[in-house]
Design an enzyme around this catalytic site. Structure first.
Site, short mmCIF file in Angstrom:
data_model
loop_
_atom_site.label_atom_id
_atom_site.label_comp_id
_atom_site.label_asym_id
_atom_site.label_seq_id
_atom_site.Cartn_x
_atom_site.Cartn_y
_atom_site.Cartn_z
N CYS A 334 0.79 -1.23 0.00
CA CYS A 334 0.00 0.00 0.00
C CYS A 334 0.83 1.29 0.00
O CYS A 334 0.43 2.25 -0.68
CB CYS A 334 -1.02 -0.01 1.14
SG CYS A 334 -0.47 -0.73 2.67
N ARG A 363 7.89 -10.94 5.20
CA ARG A 363 7.72 -10.78 6.64
C ARG A 363 8.66 -11.76 7.35
O ARG A 363 8.80 -12.91 6.94
CB ARG A 363 6.27 -11.11 7.07
CG ARG A 363 5.20 -10.43 6.23
CD ARG A 363 4.89 -9.04 6.68
NE ARG A 363 3.94 -8.41 5.75
CZ ARG A 363 2.62 -8.58 5.82
NH1 ARG A 363 2.09 -9.36 6.75
NH2 ARG A 363 1.83 -7.96 4.95
N GLN A 381 0.47 -11.15 -2.64
CA GLN A 381 -0.89 -10.69 -2.36
C GLN A 381 -1.57 -10.24 -3.65
O GLN A 381 -0.95 -9.58 -4.49
CB GLN A 381 -0.87 -9.52 -1.38
CG GLN A 381 -0.43 -9.89 0.02
CD GLN A 381 -0.44 -8.69 0.94
OE1 GLN A 381 0.09 -7.63 0.62
NE2 GLN A 381 -1.08 -8.83 2.10
N ASP A 383 -3.24 -7.79 -4.32
CA ASP A 383 -3.49 -6.53 -3.64
C ASP A 383 -4.08 -5.50 -4.59
O ASP A 383 -3.69 -5.42 -5.76
CB ASP A 383 -2.16 -6.00 -3.09
CG ASP A 383 -2.30 -5.47 -1.68
OD1 ASP A 383 -3.44 -5.32 -1.22
OD2 ASP A 383 -1.27 -5.21 -1.05
N HIS A 385 -5.72 -1.22 -4.28
CA HIS A 385 -6.09 -0.08 -3.45
C HIS A 385 -6.95 0.86 -4.28
O HIS A 385 -6.57 1.26 -5.38
CB HIS A 385 -4.83 0.62 -2.92
CG HIS A 385 -4.02 -0.28 -2.05
ND1 HIS A 385 -3.01 -1.07 -2.54
CD2 HIS A 385 -4.14 -0.58 -0.73
CE1 HIS A 385 -2.50 -1.79 -1.55
NE2 HIS A 385 -3.17 -1.52 -0.45
N LYS A 468 -11.84 -3.42 9.11
CA LYS A 468 -11.86 -4.28 7.93
C LYS A 468 -12.95 -5.33 8.06
O LYS A 468 -13.49 -5.58 9.14
CB LYS A 468 -10.51 -4.94 7.72
CG LYS A 468 -10.02 -5.76 8.91
CD LYS A 468 -8.65 -6.39 8.65
CE LYS A 468 -8.16 -7.18 9.85
NZ LYS A 468 -6.94 -7.95 9.58
N HIS A 514 -8.49 -0.95 0.91
CA HIS A 514 -7.52 -2.02 0.64
C HIS A 514 -8.32 -3.31 0.45
O HIS A 514 -9.25 -3.58 1.22
CB HIS A 514 -6.58 -2.24 1.83
CG HIS A 514 -5.89 -1.00 2.33
ND1 HIS A 514 -4.50 -0.89 2.38
CD2 HIS A 514 -6.36 0.17 2.82
CE1 HIS A 514 -4.18 0.28 2.89
NE2 HIS A 514 -5.28 0.94 3.17
#
Length: 638
Positions: A334, A363, A381, A383, A385, A468, A514
């Site tokens: 993000c 991570r 991900q 992902d 946005h 979320k 997100h």
């Protein structure tokens, strides 16, 4: 008097009333295990001294199961103390399914443990229906007790506890250091199974002594234990690690690094098919693809707040010499997407802007937490946005939910609930002001209601920047997984100073959404493997067709058929080995390939293939088969 909010109704009770008395006065069902007082769980016999929201806990509640299994850990320790005098105890917490106790066996070895005898002793103790008695003691009293008992691990735990906060629990003859809470009595426990024994360093420190960790699980009925053991056995058969190895999808290498999956050719095909499917679906829905680097300047993540909040989960910074700079392996996508938004002036007419990326993030998961594809140190991900105006939030959020549910339906995940993950107002782990948080949480609740989601609110599970919706999906074995997430964020646009020019000519702040329908691609594939048992739908299978030649005489024709199938985009594997057709079919069946084609003399003469099915076989022209399979793929997937 105190006021207790129960089922939305405020009720007065004398100060010091117990949960048991309240349950009896209200005519509550007899299966209540404990009460939740605000965020704390109380024994039924513990006095309630404060105004609070009160909820009765049963076995069906998550907190009820945790309490049940915590009490069972104490019963395991009591059984061990009877059967193996002199053992010393570390900690015995509940876990996601069951409990464990870390034990110093002293003169005994793990081989000397009789698991059947331990289970029998636990049930014998349970049948005595001994109450769990809570005692508040001074620190010195506790020290004196465990010194006399010669239990060094409890004494070490006491060093970190403040006087006035220490409680002991007793059931029968067994006394343990514990903050609680527990069942009313041991008789609730009707069935038990010791699941596993492993080693565990005391307090997870490899410099400490290695203890024996004994895992177990208990239930209020024997049938529930039988059902659990059946599902567990089926789950082991469906293990994604086992099936992934058998199908040649992925592997791990210590030389590459722990928690870093290597995708083999078939696994890479599986990943790519999933990625291409969602990319096409996103483009239909107005998303724009972007690509960002695998690293970012440390300052980027300081701005976003990820460095402050997730520093312990990040890999150590990469330092450059000239000029002296610090970079991080990307923990999140993000912040990069915020900078892409900021790369040009934005107008209200452009919004919403939907930026999508299959971005790999990193991570630093602890060694002991790593598990196959479900917990790795790098993962991709799906992902995206969405940057939108405040008046567009509801519609955009609803569209994301539609996409998530479309994905679930396509992969056969029909049983799901929505968890509304909100902040804990008493925690300091969140950024931003309370007004923005309240606005975001109210918006999410309204959208969930409008979409008819079966939703529950969980305090304290929000992302640090916003609330979320996490989708909890049950697989074919009834196990619950968190798949898909949608997050509403008023904070990062402030931290990155994101703006757009409004219709009034002034600058305004966009809102960020997100979202990740798959979540982690690796974890999604792991769950999909176990959900399907490795039998992927035709459009997704890395091997769609296995082409088997009856003998060397027909290999040339088999190659021609293979070329036609590949030219049509059908993923095909040719087996022209000099083996019997029976052996080829058996080995191919184990690879769970949707279609098995056999070619021999008859097929070569007639330009056909014989298609093997569960209910028999059929011979069909090659061109007709290609048309049929292509239509099937399109109909199922797109």
């Amino acid at each position: 008097m105190i006021n207790l909010l129960i089922d939305g109704q405020k009720r007065p009770f004398p100060k010091g009333t117990t949960g048991l008395v309240i349950a009896q006065q209200l005519g509550a069902p007899a299966d209540i295990l404990a009460v939740q007082v605000d965020d704390a769980v109380y024994d039924l016999t513990r006095p309630i001294e404060i105004d609070a929201t009160l909820h009765f806990l049963r076995w069906e509640d998550h907190a009820g199961k945790q309490l049940f299994w915590h009490s069972s850990a104490h019963l395991l320790a009591a059984a061990l103390e009877r059967l193996y005098p002199g053992v010393k105890f570390g900690i015995g917490p509940p876990i996601a399914q069951g409990f464990y106790y870390d034990v110093d066996l002293g003169p005994y070895s793990t081989d000397s443990l009789d698991l059947a005898a331990i289970e029998k002793e636990i049930i014998t103790l349970a049948q005595q229906k001994d109450p769990f008695i809570r005692r508040v003691v001074s620190k010195q009293e506790a020290i004196d007790f465990f010194t006399k008992k010669e239990d060094p691990y409890k004494l070490e735990l006491l060093e970190g506890l403040a006087d006035g906060t220490i409680t002991l629990y007793q059931q029968g003859d067994f006394i343990d250091l514990c903050k609680g809470s527990h069942l009313p009595h041991t008789g609730w426990i009707k069935a038990v199974k010791i699941l596993n024994i492993s080693g565990a360093y005391w307090r997870s420190n490899e410099n400490n002594k290695q203890l024996t960790r004994i895992y177990g699980i208990t239930f209020p009925t024997k049938k529930e234990l039988t059902d659990f053991l059946y599902i567990r056995e089926e789950a082991q058969k469906r293990s994604h690690a086992k099936i992934g190895k058998a199908l040649g999808l992925f592997t791990f290498s210590e030389k590459v690094g722990l928690g870093l999956p290597l995708w083999l050719p078939k696994g890479a095909l599986l990943c790519d098919t999933l990625v291409q499917f969602l990319k096409k679906e996103q483009i239909k829905r107005g998303y724009q693809p972007v690509i960002t680097p695998h690293i970012g300047h440390k300052a980027l993540y300081i701005t976003s707040g990820h460095y402050e909040k997730y520093q312990a989960d990040c890999f150590q910074p990469i330092r450059t010499a000239q000029p002296e700079e610090e970079y991080l392996l990307k923990p999140m996508n993000c912040p990069h997407h915020c900078e892409i938004y900021n790369s040009a002036p934005r107008s209200y007419k452009e919004l919403p802007i939907r930026l999508a990326e299959f971005g790999t993030v990193y991570r630093y998961e602890l060694h002991g937490a790593l598990h196959g594809l479900t917990r790795t140190r790098c993962f991709t991900q799906d992902d995206a946005h969405i940057f939108c105006r405040s008046d567009q939030v509801a519609a955009e959020f609803a569209k994301v939910i539609d996409l998530v549910l479309y994905v679930f339906g396509l992969f056969g995940f029909k049983d799901y609930t929505a968890q509304l993950s909100f902040r804990d107002p008493s925690s300091d782990k969140y950024i931003g002001n309370a007004q923005d948080w309240d606005l975001a949480e109210e918006a999410i609740q309204a959208i969930a209601k409008e979409k008819g989601l079966q939703a529950t609110v969980v305090q304290g599970e929000a992302a640090f920047y916003g609330p979320k919706v996490d989708f909890m999906v049950k697989d074919v074995l009834g196990r619950s997984w968190q798949l898909g997430t949608v997050q509403l964020d008023y904070q990062l646009p402030i931290r990155f100073d994101l703006t757009y020019m409004g219709a009034d000519g002034g600058k305004h702040r966009p809102v960020m959404i997100h979202r990740a329908p798959f979540g982690s691609l690796e974890r999604f594939i792991a769950i999909l493997i176990e959900h399907t048992g490795g039998k992927f739908p035709l459009w997704l299978a890395p091997e769609q067709v296995a082409l088997l030649s009856l003998s060397d005489k027909y290999n040339q024709y088999a190659v021609l058929v293979e070329q036609k199938l590949l030219a049509a985009g059908i993923r095909t594997t040719l087996d022209s080995r000099n083996e019997t057709i029976g052996k080829k079919i058996r080995e191919t069946t184990l690879r769970k390939i949707p279609y098995i084609l056999v070619v021999g003399e008859k097929e070569m003469i007639n330009k056909t293939v014989t298609v093997r099915k569960q209910n028999g076989q059929v011979t069909i022209l090659v061109d007709d088969f290609i048309q049929q399979i292509c239509e099937e793929v399109v109909a199922i997937a797109f």
